[in-house]
Motif scaffolding. Sequence first.
Motif, PDB file in Angstrom:
ATOM      1  N   VAL A  94      10.884   4.610  -1.089  1.00 55.66           N
ATOM      2  CA  VAL A  94      10.038   4.887   0.070  1.00 55.66           C
ATOM      3  C   VAL A  94       9.321   3.600   0.445  1.00 55.66           C
ATOM      4  N   ARG A  95       9.361   3.297   1.726  1.00 60.38           N
ATOM      5  CA  ARG A  95       8.610   2.152   2.222  1.00 60.38           C
ATOM      6  C   ARG A  95       7.386   2.693   2.943  1.00 60.38           C
ATOM      7  N   GLY A  96       6.221   2.584   2.263  1.00 58.42           N
ATOM      8  CA  GLY A  96       4.978   3.093   2.854  1.00 58.42           C
ATOM      9  C   GLY A  96       4.596   2.224   4.029  1.00 58.42           C
ATOM     10  N   ASN A  97       4.226   0.969   3.748  1.00 59.07           N
ATOM     11  CA  ASN A  97       4.047  -0.012   4.823  1.00 59.07           C
ATOM     12  C   ASN A  97       4.582  -1.381   4.404  1.00 59.07           C
ATOM     13  N   GLY A  98       5.435  -1.395   3.382  1.00 57.58           N
ATOM     14  CA  GLY A  98       6.102  -2.646   2.994  1.00 57.58           C
ATOM     15  C   GLY A  98       5.163  -3.728   2.484  1.00 57.58           C
ATOM     16  N   HIS A  99       4.019  -3.339   1.890  1.00 58.12           N
ATOM     17  CA  HIS A  99       3.060  -4.348   1.420  1.00 58.12           C
ATOM     18  C   HIS A  99       3.163  -4.618  -0.079  1.00 58.12           C
ATOM     19  N   SER A 100       4.280  -4.272  -0.664  1.00 62.27           N
ATOM     20  CA  SER A 100       4.548  -4.730  -2.028  1.00 62.27           C
ATOM     21  C   SER A 100       4.799  -6.226  -1.959  1.00 62.27           C
ATOM     22  N   ASP A 114      11.919   4.766   5.549  1.00 62.42           N
ATOM     23  CA  ASP A 114      10.817   4.058   6.215  1.00 62.42           C
ATOM     24  C   ASP A 114       9.846   5.094   6.779  1.00 62.42           C
ATOM     25  N   MET A 115       8.671   5.185   6.138  1.00 57.68           N
ATOM     26  CA  MET A 115       7.728   6.262   6.471  1.00 57.68           C
ATOM     27  C   MET A 115       7.036   6.052   7.815  1.00 57.68           C
ATOM     28  N   LYS A 116       7.240   4.877   8.426  1.00 58.96           N
ATOM     29  CA  LYS A 116       6.509   4.657   9.685  1.00 58.96           C
ATOM     30  C   LYS A 116       6.947   5.643  10.770  1.00 58.96           C
ATOM     31  N   GLY A 139      -1.008  12.929   5.275  1.00 56.99           N
ATOM     32  CA  GLY A 139       0.405  12.662   4.988  1.00 56.99           C
ATOM     33  C   GLY A 139       0.531  11.394   4.144  1.00 56.99           C
ATOM     34  N   GLY A 140       1.493  11.393   3.203  1.00 57.30           N
ATOM     35  CA  GLY A 140       1.689  10.226   2.340  1.00 57.30           C
ATOM     36  C   GLY A 140       2.026   8.975   3.129  1.00 57.30           C
ATOM     37  N   GLU A 141       2.534   9.184   4.355  1.00 49.58           N
ATOM     38  CA  GLU A 141       2.942   8.051   5.190  1.00 49.58           C
ATOM     39  C   GLU A 141       1.773   7.410   5.924  1.00 49.58           C
ATOM     40  N   LEU A 167      -2.483  -0.195   4.469  1.00 49.86           N
ATOM     41  CA  LEU A 167      -1.646   0.210   3.334  1.00 49.86           C
ATOM     42  C   LEU A 167      -1.460   1.714   3.455  1.00 49.86           C
ATOM     43  N   SER A 168      -0.346   2.215   2.943  1.00 47.24           N
ATOM     44  CA  SER A 168      -0.118   3.657   3.097  1.00 47.24           C
ATOM     45  C   SER A 168      -0.785   4.427   1.953  1.00 47.24           C
ATOM     46  N   VAL A 169      -1.092   5.670   2.244  1.00 53.07           N
ATOM     47  CA  VAL A 169      -1.726   6.547   1.258  1.00 53.07           C
ATOM     48  C   VAL A 169      -0.781   6.735   0.059  1.00 53.07           C
ATOM     49  N   ALA A 176      -2.862   2.549  -7.791  1.00 50.77           N
ATOM     50  CA  ALA A 176      -4.183   3.000  -8.243  1.00 50.77           C
ATOM     51  C   ALA A 176      -5.119   3.012  -7.029  1.00 50.77           C
ATOM     52  N   GLY A 177      -5.138   1.876  -6.290  1.00 51.49           N
ATOM     53  CA  GLY A 177      -6.033   1.770  -5.142  1.00 51.49           C
ATOM     54  C   GLY A 177      -7.423   1.369  -5.604  1.00 51.49           C
ATOM     55  N   ILE A 178      -7.644   0.042  -5.667  1.00 49.55           N
ATOM     56  CA  ILE A 178      -8.939  -0.427  -6.192  1.00 49.55           C
ATOM     57  C   ILE A 178      -9.661  -1.304  -5.181  1.00 49.55           C
ATOM     58  N   SER A 179     -10.983  -1.307  -5.316  1.00 45.18           N
ATOM     59  CA  SER A 179     -11.830  -2.160  -4.485  1.00 45.18           C
ATOM     60  C   SER A 179     -13.234  -2.123  -5.094  1.00 45.18           C
ATOM     61  N   GLY A 222       2.029   6.412 -10.621  1.00 52.57           N
ATOM     62  CA  GLY A 222       3.362   6.530 -11.226  1.00 52.57           C
ATOM     63  C   GLY A 222       4.431   5.637 -10.630  1.00 52.57           C
ATOM     64  N   LEU A 223       4.050   4.681  -9.803  1.00 58.82           N
ATOM     65  CA  LEU A 223       4.976   3.665  -9.264  1.00 58.82           C
ATOM     66  C   LEU A 223       6.173   4.310  -8.563  1.00 58.82           C
ATOM     67  N   GLY A 224       5.963   5.458  -7.970  1.00 60.59           N
ATOM     68  CA  GLY A 224       7.013   6.116  -7.190  1.00 60.59           C
ATOM     69  C   GLY A 224       8.145   6.682  -8.022  1.00 60.59           C
ATOM     70  N   GLY A 227       8.243  11.275  -7.857  1.00 63.66           N
ATOM     71  CA  GLY A 227       8.333  12.068  -6.644  1.00 63.66           C
ATOM     72  C   GLY A 227       7.808  11.297  -5.455  1.00 63.66           C
ATOM     73  N   ILE A 228       8.119  11.815  -4.292  1.00 60.23           N
ATOM     74  CA  ILE A 228       7.666  11.189  -3.041  1.00 60.23           C
ATOM     75  C   ILE A 228       6.467  11.982  -2.543  1.00 60.23           C
ATOM     76  N   ILE A 229       5.341  11.311  -2.407  1.00 59.45           N
ATOM     77  CA  ILE A 229       4.110  11.988  -1.976  1.00 59.45           C
ATOM     78  C   ILE A 229       4.211  12.249  -0.474  1.00 59.45           C
ATOM     79  N   THR A 230       4.171  13.517  -0.095  1.00 61.96           N
ATOM     80  CA  THR A 230       4.226  13.807   1.340  1.00 61.96           C
ATOM     81  C   THR A 230       2.856  14.271   1.869  1.00 61.96           C
TER      82      THR A 230
HETATM   83  C1  FAD Z   1      -2.773  -7.721   2.195  1.00 61.12           C
HETATM   84  C2  FAD Z   1      -2.788  -6.766   1.029  1.00 61.12           C
HETATM   85  C3  FAD Z   1      -3.990  -6.312   0.539  1.00 61.12           C
HETATM   86  C4  FAD Z   1      -4.023  -5.429  -0.541  1.00 61.12           C
HETATM   87  N1  FAD Z   1      -5.221  -4.991  -1.002  1.00 61.12           N
HETATM   88  C5  FAD Z   1      -5.257  -4.144  -2.045  1.00 61.12           C
HETATM   89  C6  FAD Z   1      -6.501  -3.673  -2.545  1.00 61.12           C
HETATM   90  O1  FAD Z   1      -7.569  -4.046  -2.079  1.00 61.12           O
HETATM   91  N2  FAD Z   1      -6.479  -2.795  -3.593  1.00 61.12           N
HETATM   92  C7  FAD Z   1      -5.310  -2.336  -4.134  1.00 61.12           C
HETATM   93  O2  FAD Z   1      -5.364  -1.513  -5.048  1.00 61.12           O
HETATM   94  N3  FAD Z   1      -4.122  -2.786  -3.686  1.00 61.12           N
HETATM   95  C8  FAD Z   1      -4.080  -3.680  -2.674  1.00 61.12           C
HETATM   96  N4  FAD Z   1      -2.877  -4.130  -2.219  1.00 61.12           N
HETATM   97  C9  FAD Z   1      -1.651  -3.700  -2.910  1.00 61.12           C
HETATM   98  C10 FAD Z   1      -1.153  -2.380  -2.370  1.00 61.12           C
HETATM   99  O3  FAD Z   1      -1.881  -1.308  -2.944  1.00 61.12           O
HETATM  100  C11 FAD Z   1       0.296  -2.234  -2.753  1.00 61.12           C
HETATM  101  O4  FAD Z   1       1.014  -3.235  -2.083  1.00 61.12           O
HETATM  102  C12 FAD Z   1       0.880  -0.887  -2.452  1.00 61.12           C
HETATM  103  O5  FAD Z   1       2.240  -1.008  -2.716  1.00 61.12           O
HETATM  104  C13 FAD Z   1       0.611  -0.330  -1.083  1.00 61.12           C
HETATM  105  O6  FAD Z   1       1.407  -0.893  -0.094  1.00 61.12           O
HETATM  106  P1  FAD Z   1       2.312   0.036   0.862  1.00 61.12           P
HETATM  107  O7  FAD Z   1       1.566   1.219   1.301  1.00 61.12           O
HETATM  108  O8  FAD Z   1       2.860  -0.869   1.890  1.00 61.12           O
HETATM  109  O9  FAD Z   1       3.415   0.535  -0.132  1.00 61.12           O
HETATM  110  P2  FAD Z   1       4.938  -0.002  -0.358  1.00 61.12           P
HETATM  111  O10 FAD Z   1       4.832  -1.423  -0.660  1.00 61.12           O
HETATM  112  O11 FAD Z   1       5.708   0.359   0.866  1.00 61.12           O
HETATM  113  O12 FAD Z   1       5.338   0.857  -1.577  1.00 61.12           O
HETATM  114  C14 FAD Z   1       4.810   0.578  -2.860  1.00 61.12           C
HETATM  115  C15 FAD Z   1       5.481   1.434  -3.923  1.00 61.12           C
HETATM  116  O13 FAD Z   1       5.073   2.776  -3.776  1.00 61.12           O
HETATM  117  C16 FAD Z   1       6.183   3.589  -3.475  1.00 61.12           C
HETATM  118  N5  FAD Z   1       5.769   4.511  -2.423  1.00 61.12           N
HETATM  119  C17 FAD Z   1       5.347   4.219  -1.180  1.00 61.12           C
HETATM  120  N6  FAD Z   1       5.028   5.340  -0.533  1.00 61.12           N
HETATM  121  C18 FAD Z   1       5.239   6.358  -1.381  1.00 61.12           C
HETATM  122  C19 FAD Z   1       5.092   7.759  -1.303  1.00 61.12           C
HETATM  123  N7  FAD Z   1       4.699   8.380  -0.193  1.00 61.12           N
HETATM  124  N8  FAD Z   1       5.400   8.492  -2.394  1.00 61.12           N
HETATM  125  C20 FAD Z   1       5.822   7.908  -3.537  1.00 61.12           C
HETATM  126  N9  FAD Z   1       6.001   6.593  -3.659  1.00 61.12           N
HETATM  127  C21 FAD Z   1       5.704   5.825  -2.598  1.00 61.12           C
HETATM  128  C22 FAD Z   1       7.262   2.641  -3.007  1.00 61.12           C
HETATM  129  O14 FAD Z   1       8.555   3.136  -3.201  1.00 61.12           O
HETATM  130  C23 FAD Z   1       6.996   1.431  -3.844  1.00 61.12           C
HETATM  131  O15 FAD Z   1       7.532   1.570  -5.120  1.00 61.12           O
HETATM  132  C24 FAD Z   1      -2.812  -5.028  -1.154  1.00 61.12           C
HETATM  133  C25 FAD Z   1      -1.584  -5.515  -0.676  1.00 61.12           C
HETATM  134  C26 FAD Z   1      -1.580  -6.373   0.398  1.00 61.12           C
HETATM  135  C27 FAD Z   1      -0.270  -6.927   0.864  1.00 61.12           C
END
Ligand code: FAD
Length: 512
Positions: A94-100, A114-116, A139-141, A167-169, A176-179, A222-224, A227-230
């Motif tokens: 799943v590509r949430g917003n491609g910010h890996s 592509d969840m967009k 929505g997870g997207e 960033l996507s939910v 984890a989602g930290i700040s 769980g690093l995806g 399951g896929i979070i919807t």
């Molecule tokens: C500019 C920038 C700032 C950031 N700031 C922070 C920050 O302050 N704190 C922090 O904790 N992280 C931060 N991050 C890291 C961010 O949390 C990760 O990049 C995370 O992957 C989210 O990006 P994304 O939504 O684009 O997910 P993607 O990169 O698209 O996906 C990340 C992983 O999650 C999986 N995934 C995506 N969506 C789902 C879904 N719906 N269900 C299951 N699996 C899914 C994907 O397959 C992939 O393995 C930052 C990243 C960037 C580039």
Amino acid sequence: MAKSPSTPIHLIVVLLVTYFVCTMGKSNALTCPLPPELAAKLHVDPAAIDSASTDYGNIVHSKPAAVLYPSSIEDIQRLVKSSYNCPIPFGISVRGNGHSVDGQDMARDGVVVDMKSLRENKTGIKIRVSKNHLFADVGGEQLWIDVLHTTAAQGLSPVSWTDFLYLSVGGTLSNAGISGQTFLHGPQISNVYELDVITGKGELVTCSKRNNSDLFDSVLGGLGQFGIITRARIALRPAPTKVRWSRAFYSNFSDFIRDQERIVRGGQRDVANYLEGLLMFDNGTPTEWITSFFHPTQLPQIMSLVKTYGILYCLELTKYHFIEDIESEIDQDLQQVFKDFAHVPGFIDAKFVSYQEFLTRVPNVENESQTHPWQNLFIPQSRISDFNVGVLRDIVLKRNITTGPVLFYPLNRHKWDAELSAVIPDEDIFYTASFLHTSGIDNWQVYDDQNKAVIKFCEEAGIKIVKYLADYTTIEEWIKHFGSKWTTFRERKAQYDPKNILSPGQKIFNGV
Ligand SMILES: Cc1cc2nc3c(=O)[nH]c(=O)nc-3n(C[C@H](O)[C@H](O)[C@H](O)COP(=O)(O)OP(=O)(O)OC[C@H]3O[C@@H](n4cnc5c(N)ncnc54)[C@H](O)[C@@H]3O)c2cc1C
């Protein structure tokens, strides 16, 4: 037997999808017919493939066989089921917003979802009240920036954020989602009541701490893999109206961490609602994170302090202002907090900004000619001074190449739910250090070398760091990473994604 009039068309679509997918894929990964409902949504054109072959890091590039632009959750379920039922299952990321930054959202020779395309349906965020609980069903997207705007319009807000909101939910909840709010409220994964998840078998399951709790615990952090979070049900509180935002400089590491830890150990919202730290190294121009906060007339003095001390440590905290609060009292509270602190006298600044302005402080800038060889670490508090000397001074300062912000602040273990998949150090207090390098297309290797030197130093010095957003590529590294959580992680994978379909880009169960 009567034939359905649509059978021939149905068959043609199945064959066409199979043909497209098989002819462009270099492996035999996609050898099974895909459901005809997906025909128009599965793209194999170069533009689609290229878009899913890179990410924010722009270092790892891996081509999928096809990209799915779903218009419903059922589309994703259909795709997962077809892989699950295929004799040779294909990987789905799943590509949430491609910010890996290390290809975690890619699926070589598989399908990227592509969840967009789901975000185009504007009904993905719903605010609800139940039994005195305020929450949003999201929505997870969805992107956190849209969660902010929708909830703020109702005077509400999630409590735990990331620094950057594009960033996507589903993406942040998979990590984890930290700040700066994490010390008080825990990471974003600690603030979810319920999830809808499509497992690796294609089943749509609702889970929470009471209902299918194993799946709930697996998916969060769980690093995806499971399951896929919807849908995620996210806790809300009344939103502050304004934020008193302060920064103070320290020339001495021990003073800096002592004052940071005083706030974290207290863990009380009447002292601070947000705490972070920023490091400035003596290597040229200050980052925008510094220049955008301080008045231009202060910058020469700040730069001169950096020259003198090599590293300047910046403590950043905020105090939220609610409608009933009186501004001058908040100011007094903050003065009281800083009164006992050992920052460099005079080098403290504070301003009132709106809550939304504060949360959107990191702009959404993308530049395809840049790469991002980032490294994010969690470091046990007991070894933080060794980390300062061995990493910050002896590696980062001496190499003098660091570009982009370096974040450094403490978190407390008891705000993290140990049952969830996320891994953290085994100490009450641990630090996060984020080296957010920006480099050109051709010179990211020097930053990668520095990142590796940091890990090598920590290993040799016996500092038990944990990588956040880890980029391991071998099963041995992952087993070490998960430590005592590995057995459960592996068992849950076998239960929820027995054919190793989901998130192959993490390279846990699929190798390099
Ligand atoms: C500019 C920038 C700032 C950031 N700031 C922070 C920050 O302050 N704190 C922090 O904790 N992280 C931060 N991050 C890291 C961010 O949390 C990760 O990049 C995370 O992957 C989210 O990006 P994304 O939504 O684009 O997910 P993607 O990169 O698209 O996906 C990340 C992983 O999650 C999986 N995934 C995506 N969506 C789902 C879904 N719906 N269900 C299951 N699996 C899914 C994907 O397959 C992939 O393995 C930052 C990243 C960037 C580039």
